[in-house]
Design a protein around this motif. Structure first.
Motif, PDB file in Angstrom:
ATOM      1  N   MET A  61       0.954  -1.096  -0.029  1.00  0.00           N
ATOM      2  CA  MET A  61      -0.057  -0.142  -0.010  1.00  0.00           C
ATOM      3  C   MET A  61       0.892   1.131   0.209  1.00  0.00           C
ATOM      4  O   MET A  61       0.830   2.131  -0.569  1.00  0.00           O
ATOM      5  CB  MET A  61      -0.930  -0.049   1.331  1.00  0.00           C
ATOM      6  N   LEU A  62       1.782   1.377   0.978  1.00  0.00           N
ATOM      7  CA  LEU A  62       2.684   2.411   1.137  1.00  0.00           C
ATOM      8  C   LEU A  62       4.106   1.935   0.919  1.00  0.00           C
ATOM      9  O   LEU A  62       4.576   1.056   1.740  1.00  0.00           O
ATOM     10  CB  LEU A  62       2.477   2.998   2.332  1.00  0.00           C
ATOM     11  N   GLU A  63       4.915   2.926   0.137  1.00  0.00           N
ATOM     12  CA  GLU A  63       6.187   2.335  -0.063  1.00  0.00           C
ATOM     13  C   GLU A  63       7.302   3.464   0.001  1.00  0.00           C
ATOM     14  O   GLU A  63       7.023   4.462  -0.903  1.00  0.00           O
ATOM     15  CB  GLU A  63       6.687   1.487  -1.284  1.00  0.00           C
ATOM     16  N   LEU A  64       8.145   3.677   0.853  1.00  0.00           N
ATOM     17  CA  LEU A  64       9.290   4.818   0.965  1.00  0.00           C
ATOM     18  C   LEU A  64      10.527   4.162   0.281  1.00  0.00           C
ATOM     19  O   LEU A  64      10.919   3.223   1.023  1.00  0.00           O
ATOM     20  CB  LEU A  64       9.331   5.468   2.261  1.00  0.00           C
ATOM     21  N   LYS A  65      11.158   4.962  -0.495  1.00  0.00           N
ATOM     22  CA  LYS A  65      12.470   4.535  -0.758  1.00  0.00           C
ATOM     23  C   LYS A  65      13.582   5.543  -0.694  1.00  0.00           C
ATOM     24  O   LYS A  65      13.509   6.572  -1.518  1.00  0.00           O
ATOM     25  CB  LYS A  65      12.339   3.760  -2.429  1.00  0.00           C
ATOM     26  N   ALA A  66      14.514   5.477   0.161  1.00  0.00           N
ATOM     27  CA  ALA A  66      15.602   6.370   0.176  1.00  0.00           C
ATOM     28  C   ALA A  66      15.156   7.643   0.420  1.00  0.00           C
ATOM     29  O   ALA A  66      15.513   8.715  -0.396  1.00  0.00           O
ATOM     30  CB  ALA A  66      16.422   6.234  -1.181  1.00  0.00           C
ATOM     31  N   VAL A  67      14.155   7.999   1.221  1.00  0.00           N
ATOM     32  CA  VAL A  67      13.650   9.371   1.663  1.00  0.00           C
ATOM     33  C   VAL A  67      14.425  10.071   2.310  1.00  0.00           C
ATOM     34  O   VAL A  67      14.843   9.561   3.502  1.00  0.00           O
ATOM     35  CB  VAL A  67      12.238   9.126   2.057  1.00  0.00           C
ATOM     36  N   ARG A  68      14.770  11.189   1.954  1.00  0.00           N
ATOM     37  CA  ARG A  68      15.384  12.370   2.902  1.00  0.00           C
ATOM     38  C   ARG A  68      14.515  13.214   3.071  1.00  0.00           C
ATOM     39  O   ARG A  68      13.735  13.835   2.256  1.00  0.00           O
ATOM     40  CB  ARG A  68      16.711  12.743   2.059  1.00  0.00           C
ATOM     41  N   ALA A  69      14.420  13.832   4.058  1.00  0.00           N
ATOM     42  CA  ALA A  69      13.668  15.227   4.446  1.00  0.00           C
ATOM     43  C   ALA A  69      14.345  15.735   5.641  1.00  0.00           C
ATOM     44  O   ALA A  69      15.096  15.092   6.703  1.00  0.00           O
ATOM     45  CB  ALA A  69      12.261  14.822   4.867  1.00  0.00           C
ATOM     46  N   GLY A  70      13.970  17.350   5.924  1.00  0.00           N
ATOM     47  CA  GLY A  70      14.266  17.963   6.972  1.00  0.00           C
ATOM     48  C   GLY A  70      13.563  19.206   7.017  1.00  0.00           C
ATOM     49  O   GLY A  70      12.560  19.449   6.406  1.00  0.00           O
ATOM     50  N   TYR A  71      14.159  20.157   7.769  1.00  0.00           N
ATOM     51  CA  TYR A  71      13.908  21.537   8.126  1.00  0.00           C
ATOM     52  C   TYR A  71      14.851  22.676   7.671  1.00  0.00           C
ATOM     53  O   TYR A  71      15.683  22.766   8.445  1.00  0.00           O
ATOM     54  CB  TYR A  71      13.287  21.560   9.447  1.00  0.00           C
ATOM     55  N   GLY A  72      14.847  23.434   6.858  1.00  0.00           N
ATOM     56  CA  GLY A  72      15.684  23.937   6.093  1.00  0.00           C
ATOM     57  C   GLY A  72      17.143  23.447   5.824  1.00  0.00           C
ATOM     58  O   GLY A  72      17.056  22.543   5.158  1.00  0.00           O
ATOM     59  N   THR A  73      17.876  23.976   6.779  1.00  0.00           N
ATOM     60  CA  THR A  73      19.414  23.390   6.295  1.00  0.00           C
ATOM     61  C   THR A  73      19.608  22.106   7.176  1.00  0.00           C
ATOM     62  O   THR A  73      20.426  21.453   7.135  1.00  0.00           O
ATOM     63  CB  THR A  73      20.353  24.147   6.835  1.00  0.00           C
ATOM     64  N   PHE A  74      18.379  21.858   8.122  1.00  0.00           N
ATOM     65  CA  PHE A  74      18.582  20.526   9.067  1.00  0.00           C
ATOM     66  C   PHE A  74      17.817  19.248   8.428  1.00  0.00           C
ATOM     67  O   PHE A  74      16.554  19.200   8.087  1.00  0.00           O
ATOM     68  CB  PHE A  74      17.973  20.988  10.492  1.00  0.00           C
ATOM     69  N   GLN A  75      18.598  18.410   8.529  1.00  0.00           N
ATOM     70  CA  GLN A  75      18.185  17.186   7.614  1.00  0.00           C
ATOM     71  C   GLN A  75      18.200  16.098   8.989  1.00  0.00           C
ATOM     72  O   GLN A  75      18.707  15.746   9.479  1.00  0.00           O
ATOM     73  CB  GLN A  75      19.387  16.549   6.761  1.00  0.00           C
ATOM     74  N   ALA A  76      16.729  15.631   8.728  1.00  0.00           N
ATOM     75  CA  ALA A  76      16.291  14.729   9.875  1.00  0.00           C
ATOM     76  C   ALA A  76      15.951  13.321   9.378  1.00  0.00           C
ATOM     77  O   ALA A  76      16.134  12.507  10.280  1.00  0.00           O
ATOM     78  CB  ALA A  76      14.761  15.272  10.382  1.00  0.00           C
ATOM     79  N   LEU A  77      15.939  12.974   8.147  1.00  0.00           N
ATOM     80  CA  LEU A  77      15.745  11.571   7.728  1.00  0.00           C
ATOM     81  C   LEU A  77      16.924  11.653   6.361  1.00  0.00           C
ATOM     82  O   LEU A  77      17.122  12.229   5.565  1.00  0.00           O
ATOM     83  CB  LEU A  77      14.297  11.584   6.874  1.00  0.00           C
ATOM     84  N   PHE A  78      17.579  10.387   6.484  1.00  0.00           N
ATOM     85  CA  PHE A  78      18.538  10.011   5.769  1.00  0.00           C
ATOM     86  C   PHE A  78      18.237   8.695   5.018  1.00  0.00           C
ATOM     87  O   PHE A  78      18.499   7.451   5.605  1.00  0.00           O
ATOM     88  CB  PHE A  78      19.911   9.888   6.681  1.00  0.00           C
ATOM     89  N   ASP A  79      17.839   8.621   3.763  1.00  0.00           N
ATOM     90  CA  ASP A  79      17.773   7.589   3.027  1.00  0.00           C
ATOM     91  C   ASP A  79      16.843   6.441   3.588  1.00  0.00           C
ATOM     92  O   ASP A  79      17.253   5.166   3.929  1.00  0.00           O
ATOM     93  CB  ASP A  79      19.071   6.906   2.888  1.00  0.00           C
ATOM     94  N   VAL A  80      15.602   7.018   4.080  1.00  0.00           N
ATOM     95  CA  VAL A  80      14.706   6.044   4.865  1.00  0.00           C
ATOM     96  C   VAL A  80      13.739   5.226   4.080  1.00  0.00           C
ATOM     97  O   VAL A  80      13.280   5.730   2.921  1.00  0.00           O
ATOM     98  CB  VAL A  80      13.734   6.890   5.864  1.00  0.00           C
TER      99      VAL A  80
END
Length: 234
Positions: free
Chosen positions: A1-20
């Motif tokens: 149903m849901l698939e995430l591949k190598a997701v990166r995300a954050g807030y401005g210059t701060f990265q919170a997720l690395f290749d999830v």
């Protein structure tokens, strides 16, 4: 149903997720566990469209969620119960529930879905004319979950549903999660209360400092010495 591949995300210059990367299959409950600051809430916000990934792919039933506006993600069947509940405190319980059923497809089914929520949470029927902000923390959590269910979601996102609750209320919240699961709804839940959440989900991912460190069946993780030592204190 849901698939995430190598997701990166954050807030401005701060990265919170690395290749999830993770998957949620139809009809199962999946947990994401980990300490404070691991990126769990950011992960939920990415799925519901509140923030956009900076890289990677995010797909639900063939639809690219990264390119879909947040209001359309709700219409696709994703309902997000945010951390701290975010109710409208000066509105009644029933009016809060009405807001959950505001998407066009849900409006004609409002009365029917309201009865479904009241059957699941009888306390909400009793409190339906009460201001949401005047209820206990546990009752507010019921209302927040009920509001999400009003849109008849395919996927329910629960962000730290036990946060700030007394132990007896934590038990009640996880019993509610069990009842929701029994209805066949697909659930993705992030939670610090590792022992409790691993007893109600099928599979889980361990998220630390924005990265997936391990994944497996819930029973296997519950029996894992490293998980027990790091998160259960035994």
């Amino acid at each position: 149903m849901l698939e995430l591949k190598a997701v990166r995300a954050g807030y401005g210059t701060f990265q919170a997720l690395f290749d999830v990367s993770l998957e949620v299959h139809r009809g199962e409950a999946v947990g994401v566990i980990g300490p404070n600051g691991a990126g769990k809430t950011t992960l939920m916000r990415v799925v519901s469209g509140l923030i956009r990934p900076t890289d990677g792919t995010l797909v639900m039933e063939g639809v690219d969620l990264a390119a879909t506006p947040a209001h359309r993600i709700v219409e696709l069947g994703v309902a997000h119960v945010p951390e701290s509940r975010r109710l409208f405190p000066r509105m009644t319980v029933e009016d809060n529930l009405r807001m959950g059923g505001f998407v066009p497809a849900a409006r004609p089914k409002f009365r029917r879905q309201l009865e479904v929520v009241y059957e699941l949470f009888p306390r909400m029927r009793e409190r339906r004319h009460q201001l949401a902000g005047s209820m206990s923390g546990g009752e507010q959590q019921m209302c927040a979950i009920g509001r999400a269910l009003m849109s008849e979601p395919k996927l329910l996102l629960l962000d730290e549903p036990s946060a700030g609750l007394a132990p007896v209320l934590v038990e009640q919240v996880f019993e509610l999660v069990n009842r929701i699961r029994a209805s066949g709804l697909t659930v993705l839940i992030v939670e610090q209360n590792v022992q409790q959440v691993l007893r109600v989900v099928d599979r889980a991912y361990l998220l630390k400092t924005g990265r997936i460190h391990t994944a497996g069946r819930a029973a296997e993780l519950l029996a894992s010495d490293s998980i027990r030592e790091a998160y259960l204190g035994v």
